[in-house]
Design a protein around this motif. Structure first.
Motif, mmCIF file in Angstrom:
data_model
loop_
_atom_site.group_PDB
_atom_site.id
_atom_site.type_symbol
_atom_site.label_atom_id
_atom_site.label_comp_id
_atom_site.label_asym_id
_atom_site.label_seq_id
_atom_site.Cartn_x
_atom_site.Cartn_y
_atom_site.Cartn_z
ATOM 1 N N VAL B 150 0.820 -1.164 -0.121
ATOM 2 C CA VAL B 150 0.081 0.064 0.031
ATOM 3 C C VAL B 150 0.942 1.272 0.078
ATOM 4 O O VAL B 150 0.367 2.237 -0.667
ATOM 5 C CB VAL B 150 -0.830 0.028 1.312
ATOM 6 N N THR B 151 2.157 1.278 0.541
ATOM 7 C CA THR B 151 2.840 2.526 0.771
ATOM 8 C C THR B 151 3.944 2.335 -0.366
ATOM 9 O O THR B 151 4.745 3.368 -0.585
ATOM 10 C CB THR B 151 3.370 2.557 2.249
ATOM 11 N N ASP B 152 4.229 1.211 -0.989
ATOM 12 C CA ASP B 152 4.958 1.275 -2.082
ATOM 13 C C ASP B 152 4.490 1.771 -3.294
ATOM 14 O O ASP B 152 3.605 1.288 -4.017
ATOM 15 C CB ASP B 152 5.352 -0.353 -2.426
ATOM 16 N N LYS B 153 5.479 2.626 -3.830
ATOM 17 C CA LYS B 153 5.098 3.388 -4.958
ATOM 18 C C LYS B 153 4.905 2.501 -6.311
ATOM 19 O O LYS B 153 4.380 3.122 -7.485
ATOM 20 C CB LYS B 153 6.039 4.612 -5.229
ATOM 21 N N ALA B 154 5.548 1.379 -6.185
ATOM 22 C CA ALA B 154 5.428 0.553 -7.318
ATOM 23 C C ALA B 154 3.940 -0.102 -7.588
ATOM 24 O O ALA B 154 3.710 -0.745 -8.609
ATOM 25 C CB ALA B 154 6.586 -0.724 -7.051
ATOM 26 N N TYR B 155 3.252 0.096 -6.459
ATOM 27 C CA TYR B 155 1.897 -0.510 -6.753
ATOM 28 C C TYR B 155 0.831 0.767 -6.637
ATOM 29 O O TYR B 155 1.008 1.932 -6.144
ATOM 30 C CB TYR B 155 1.552 -1.313 -5.599
ATOM 31 N N LYS B 156 -0.375 0.444 -7.387
ATOM 32 C CA LYS B 156 -1.464 1.131 -7.207
ATOM 33 C C LYS B 156 -2.576 0.332 -6.319
ATOM 34 O O LYS B 156 -2.940 -0.703 -6.576
ATOM 35 C CB LYS B 156 -1.942 1.740 -8.466
ATOM 36 N N THR B 157 -3.171 1.083 -5.531
ATOM 37 C CA THR B 157 -4.305 0.652 -4.614
ATOM 38 C C THR B 157 -5.631 0.787 -4.683
ATOM 39 O O THR B 157 -5.974 2.064 -4.881
ATOM 40 C CB THR B 157 -3.745 0.741 -3.002
ATOM 41 N N ARG B 158 -6.358 -0.099 -4.671
ATOM 42 C CA ARG B 158 -7.817 0.258 -5.056
ATOM 43 C C ARG B 158 -8.560 -0.186 -3.408
ATOM 44 O O ARG B 158 -8.383 -1.510 -2.911
ATOM 45 C CB ARG B 158 -8.378 -0.527 -5.853
ATOM 46 N N ARG B 159 -9.323 0.863 -2.814
ATOM 47 C CA ARG B 159 -10.119 0.625 -1.503
ATOM 48 C C ARG B 159 -11.295 -0.119 -1.879
ATOM 49 O O ARG B 159 -12.024 0.794 -2.688
ATOM 50 C CB ARG B 159 -9.953 1.601 -0.815
ATOM 51 N N PHE B 160 -11.731 -1.206 -1.387
ATOM 52 C CA PHE B 160 -13.371 -1.285 -1.669
ATOM 53 C C PHE B 160 -13.935 -1.970 -0.609
ATOM 54 O O PHE B 160 -13.122 -2.514 0.424
ATOM 55 C CB PHE B 160 -13.261 -2.112 -2.834
#
Lengths: 365, 365, 365
Positions: B150-160
């Motif tokens: 979640v905090t790694d900029k290599a990832y994009k996170t979706r909250r659901f």
């Protein structure tokens, strides 16, 4: 039976079980759906007295009936997929044939398949899907309902019915007690029923009525259903109406003075929920065609409208009866009409021997 | 574990308590709201397993959590007013600080102030408000959930997430049993999961899967979530999916053949009502960005649509499972997949020692 | 009574019965409908504490009250037809006179008529239909509510009220504890009530207040209801408000510094359901006309709007109190205001001696 006996019946009722807690007997053929509700290659979920049942029509057109839950995770099979002559659960894909046997679990070897689910004897007739929800070994020997007027071209038949929120016994009593014509005063004018007599066997009872118009004119819809009244000198109609409960079904037949069967109703009230506080009505109303058959066709919409109005009033009043019973937590009825007290005996004696568990009265207040 | 052992498990379950009556253990950090739901200077009412809890954000931006009832007349504090670093009840104006102490009753001297209300340990992280609903003395030493992707900029996170009407255990079992791909056949085509093996500790269990497409084409949405499938010779995807329940949380991770973490889901199911028949799901779905990061952004709406469709199907089916359990009044499941039987053991052993009181089956019929 | 005594009261409450389970005493005159709700020649169904009661207005304009169920099939008589000075059931036409006696069954001889249904003493006054639901032999000797301001031409009266989902005791406590002005801060600005003292008898209690504005300006609506405030040197209004519970009714009166009665409210909370978790409020708010009476008429819509707003806030908060009590399954209140603890004693002592059966707490969770 005299009125005194009727009073005795009433007194003894206190010591007998509450009819509204008597479950319908499962060892009969009950319609659970209209044929057209179960489409080819599709599954359709229904209930009988709280039991979920899936009706599935295969590609070949055959209908089978299974317990409506997957043996695995208990989800309804009707949410699954009809495949060939079986049905596949929509969750993990467990598959059952028409006998309820589990024939495939995609991720498990066939040698390890578990038992399947219960199958119900099932027959399609008269545009309805019938199921035998009780002891399957009795299905073959149990008489299947006959409806001669439905297949007789001299009659035109209307199918009707919908869910009603009451115990099936209220439906039987409503139809059999023709003194409730006052309920339909807006539709039928003021009619007075006169009971001519009744006959009774172990699992059936029937009663004859004639009718006399007290006020108002005969409505057109009524003339269609019951025939134009040919009044005798004393203003009473000479037709005879016979209402019969032949457990668990009910019929209402009107014969003209020439003893011709002009109207023939077959009806049954199938409990939906476990508490049997809701039933689905399946009715088959057959009207003898007049000589010019087109007249009946032309008037059919009026007949539909008229019977829907009557049925709506009956539905409203029996639902009020059920609500009162739920509120009172017991049967407070004070029945004075002997035929209805005898009808109750028939329903009580023919019902299942168990007792419907209902909520305490305070929970319903 | 062999199939025989699995059957033994099943037999012994009759003597163990019903998992659907096991309360979730309160001595963990649970998210009770998204950060954006608790606005500055406002109060927000939530529930944990039937306990009403108010989350209040002060003007300084800090969030605190109290029992959501005034000590005086029991009305919810969330209907009151956030004042400074405390909250004032909207009825008679009793005021509490962030530790739950009553600090003002406008019409009573300060020397006579009563005790206040319970305060809960509360932390804000990853866009969620976490509360520790159990024994507050254990909060500090209890591991707080980590979500490196979640905090790694290599990832994009979706909250659901949203409320689902079932016991939390159905959610864990749903996600962990990848044989339920049949449920998503319309979204994902026909996929077959193959379990590679499982590992288990005292309060966790995890299982690895690979997938093979049996029919249909890979949908675009799926390619986004799980990565484009690079199939090996035998038509199976070489990616490995690992699903883990680390009580009370669950994760699902997909690693490509190069052992790169391409998808990382963290999810938890928080019981809302006292009977724990409803849970609110908080999910964090992190997708590794492709080299051209804009591609993922452009495709994001498709991914949202795709995951919503999948989640909707899962929600519908677990709610049907819960309804069946309520109707049957007991656990009739016939589980044949060893990993799920072991998962149940983990959930049963890690849950609270009490039993959820549920209504008798006839009340729910 | 000192604060210490008040604390003692609280401690001893644990051993006394829960006030929220105390049924209202039926041996009083209760309004069950507004006069205009019972039209000439029509029947109107109401409830008192779960008892269904039919109010029927004959063609001559007289109103009578019967048990709202036919002795025959228990369906509500209010679905029937008012005929002459009696009422005919809409199902099979059984007919009752205004004393509840069964006077006709169309299909049964008059010599065989069964007993009828219960009749209630009934009086129409002040635009309301009052019924005495308890022991009818006590009706005559039981004081009928007097409302001198309603008939006094010096006052203009507003009738108001609607169903509120709470036990009647919450209503009494809400009105009597004027420290709840904080609830109405948006309507009335910040007012501080000061209790001047209280008086108490066996079945009544009353308390006096003065008010001081702490912040904000007096709203126009409030000036209409309570009179323009004439402040004394210390910024307190010199009017005195007296709130009295004279079981089972409640009054709120405001007297100006010249001891003139400027506002006179009579109100009662009639339980609707058997569990007495809902009441219907009947309120009569009389305002003394100013010298130029037209001013009051002109401002009346503003007064209606203002009182509706206040009543809406009160309704919302007492319903939250009831919900909290249902959830907690017991009275967790921590009351510190002596007059309210004494009011509870009055309500507890004057109520019926039975206990309201309520569902277990888990059923309501």
């Amino acid at each position: 039976m005299s009125a005194v006996q009727s009073q005795d019946n009433l007194a003894s009722e206190a010591s007998v079980r509450d009819l509204r807690r008597v479950p319908i007997h499962p060892d009969f053929w009950y319609p659970l759906a209209w044929s057209k509700e179960v489409k080819r290659g599709k599954a359709h979920g229904v209930h009988f007295a709280g039991e979920p049942i899936v009706l599935a029509r295969t590609e070949s057109g055959r209908v089978f009936a299974l317990e409506d839950r997957c043996a695995h995770r208990q989800v309804p099979l009707h949410a699954g997929v009809v495949e060939g002559e079986g049905i596949r659960c929509g969750y993990h894909g467990w598959t059952y044939d028409c006998s309820g046997q589990c024939v495939d679990i995609p991720y498990l070897g066939r040698e390890r398949l578990p038992n399947g689910v219960r199958a119900y004897p099932c027959r399609e007739a008269h545009g309805m899907i019938f199921v035998f929800p009780g002891d399957a070994t009795l299905a073959e020997q149990t008489p299947f309902p006959e409806m001669p007027s439905v297949t007789d071209k001299a009659y035109k038949t209307r199918r009707f019915g919908r869910p009603v929120k009451c115990h099936y016994s209220f439906m039987h009593e409503n139809l059999m007690d023709m003194n409730h014509q006052f309920l339909h005063r807006r539709q039928m004018g003021q009619m007075r029923a006169r009971s001519l007599g009744r006959r009774r066997g172990e699992n059936w009872i029937e009663v004859d009525y004639t009718f006399m118009r007290e006020a108002g004119k005969q409505p057109a819809g009524e003339a269609l259903v019951f025939g134009s009244s040919k009044r005798s000198e004393d203003q009473s109609d000479s037709s005879v109406m016979t209402i019969r409960t032949g457990y668990p079904y009910q019929t209402l037949q009107i014969r003209s003075s020439e003893d011709s069967l002009v109207m023939d109703l077959w009806i049954v009230y199938v409990p939906l929920d476990a508490q049997q506080r809701t039933n689905r009505t399946f009715g088959m109303l057959s009207i003898r065609k007049p000589k010019v058959s087109l007249l009946l066709d032309a008037a059919w919409p009026l007949l539909v409208w008229f019977t829907e109005r009557i049925f709506k009033e009956d539905r409203a009043i029996v639902e009020l009866e059920q609500a009162a019973h739920d509120n009172q937590g017991a049967d407070w009825n004070h029945e004075v009409f002997p035929v209805i007290n005898e009808l109750r005996d028939v329903l009580r004696n023919c019902g299942a021997r168990t007792v419907i568990p209902i909520r305490a009265v305070e929970d319903l207040a």
